[in-house]
Design an enzyme around this catalytic site. Sequence first.
Site, PDB file in Angstrom:
ATOM      1  N   GLU A  91     -12.064   0.952   9.643  1.00 34.15           N
ATOM      2  CA  GLU A  91     -12.306   2.380   9.773  1.00 34.15           C
ATOM      3  C   GLU A  91     -13.604   2.757   9.061  1.00 34.15           C
ATOM      4  O   GLU A  91     -13.854   3.909   8.787  1.00 34.15           O
ATOM      5  CB  GLU A  91     -11.119   3.208   9.283  1.00 34.15           C
ATOM      6  N   CYS A 123      -5.554   1.813   9.112  1.00 36.10           N
ATOM      7  CA  CYS A 123      -5.402   0.578   8.334  1.00 36.10           C
ATOM      8  C   CYS A 123      -4.798  -0.585   9.107  1.00 36.10           C
ATOM      9  O   CYS A 123      -4.608  -1.666   8.548  1.00 36.10           O
ATOM     10  CB  CYS A 123      -4.589   0.854   7.072  1.00 36.10           C
ATOM     11  N   HIS A 246       1.451  -3.853   4.235  1.00 30.76           N
ATOM     12  CA  HIS A 246       0.274  -3.023   3.952  1.00 30.76           C
ATOM     13  C   HIS A 246       0.455  -2.440   2.557  1.00 30.76           C
ATOM     14  O   HIS A 246       1.568  -2.058   2.168  1.00 30.76           O
ATOM     15  CB  HIS A 246       0.119  -1.905   4.996  1.00 30.76           C
TER      16      HIS A 246
END
Lengths: 358, 136
Positions: A91, A123, A246
């Site tokens: 990103e 993400c 994550h």
Amino acid sequence: MAAPEKSPLLLIPDRQVGFIGYGAYVPRYRLPGSAVSHIWRFGESGSPVKEKAVAGLDEDVITMSIEAARNALARAGIPARELRAVWVGSESHPYAVKPSGTVVAEALGASSSISAGDWQFACKAGTEAIVAAMGLVGSGMGRYALAIGMDTAQGKPGDALEYTAGSGGAAYIVGPADEALAVIEAAYSFVSDTPDFWRRQEQKYPEHGQRFTGDPAYFKHIQAAAETLLRETRTTPADYRYAVFHQPNPKFPQRAGKALGFNDEQIKDGLLVPVIGNTYAGAALIGLTAVLDIAQPGDRVLVTSFGSGAGSDAFALRVTDAILERRGKARSTADYITRRTEIDYGTYVRFRGKLAMR
Amino acid sequence: MEIPRHWRINPQRYELIGEECPHCKIKIFPPRDVCPNCGGEAKEEYTFSGRGEVYSFTTLYDGPAGFEEMTPYTVALVKLEEGPVVTAQLTDLGSTGVEIGMPVEMVTRRIRSDGDERGMLIYGYKFRPVGFTTAK
């Protein structure tokens, strides 16, 4: 465990695929959480992480992807000319329009007969590229595909994200399972339109949607993806030696892991956020590199990414004998984490382009 | 605008691709198609390892146009292990002091932006200390 049956939900290509190489990259500079607290909270506020990795003045997603990919190629032991795709998930692509993938491909010495492009899904852009690479290789359209998750993460000065928004990521080469150091037994993707975090066109810093961040976004998607993958592959947390999630901060992945039935022992080796920060599209993927650096043949690894907006990709991996001779062919993730120069907030502001020079 | 000038030399800048003389076998960088040693035609591509050592160096506090925002930075003459000497910036020094003879390795980094923030980004080789390797 028997091989997973062809569930209609799971992503399992006709020809089994796996990672034949992997490579990490972390820039050398570190900003302690205490430095952010000192500037914005009179030092009275604790930081969720010890420190975060910060890219240098001459680094961006393209340069960091090149180094991670060179490490992945070294471990894979294949010439770059054999790649059929070079995909970069991020990103923080340096250009709004002009692919990162072509620069990375040319710097690696890949041929022109490839698919190259950039992926964006907050993400989880990197794991999205891996799912696509599974399709390309698993269908026989190409033998090897390079998928990268890399970020120089943005956080608004003074915002809670500034403690954690770090720089780094990892590159993976997807190839046939019989050449893999970790076979991808199955994957599963779960998404929904959830307004937890976004950055509009031409805005420098992201916004987050207050209460949407935790339960309706991170936990809902990570758990749905991981639970479905476990159920459909007929595995349980006890079948996995490691689990990587994550990691926007240390608490979220620990809580998600616990809710799914994983213990701290399974999670700790892939949990790098306390020492490098949240590397956004790189976060789950670089956590996996730290696990592959120490895993033994036969170990199973569950990896679940999360991208705001929102969605999760979950992967069930099985490490093979090839890990033993290949992992030493490039720098380990620990090597990059140990290489460390602490910087102050002023240097960070300069490195990250937060100073208006004109 | 100098777009074609940069584009033409992408391979040498991104990957350290030079040439090898087919007659006397010396390695050539930057590529020039004529061997500086024997004078023969030399057009065979050769990718350098990227390993070398600092031959000499200096630090710039007042950078030329396009490099102002990078100062201070260190530029070195790097003697590649294959022979040629290249001029390049050193990077990732952190608190590492630079010494003549210091082993360095090539990395591909952002060199500068062509003009202001609207311009093309130019990438190319720099060198950094080898120090942290454990790769076999």
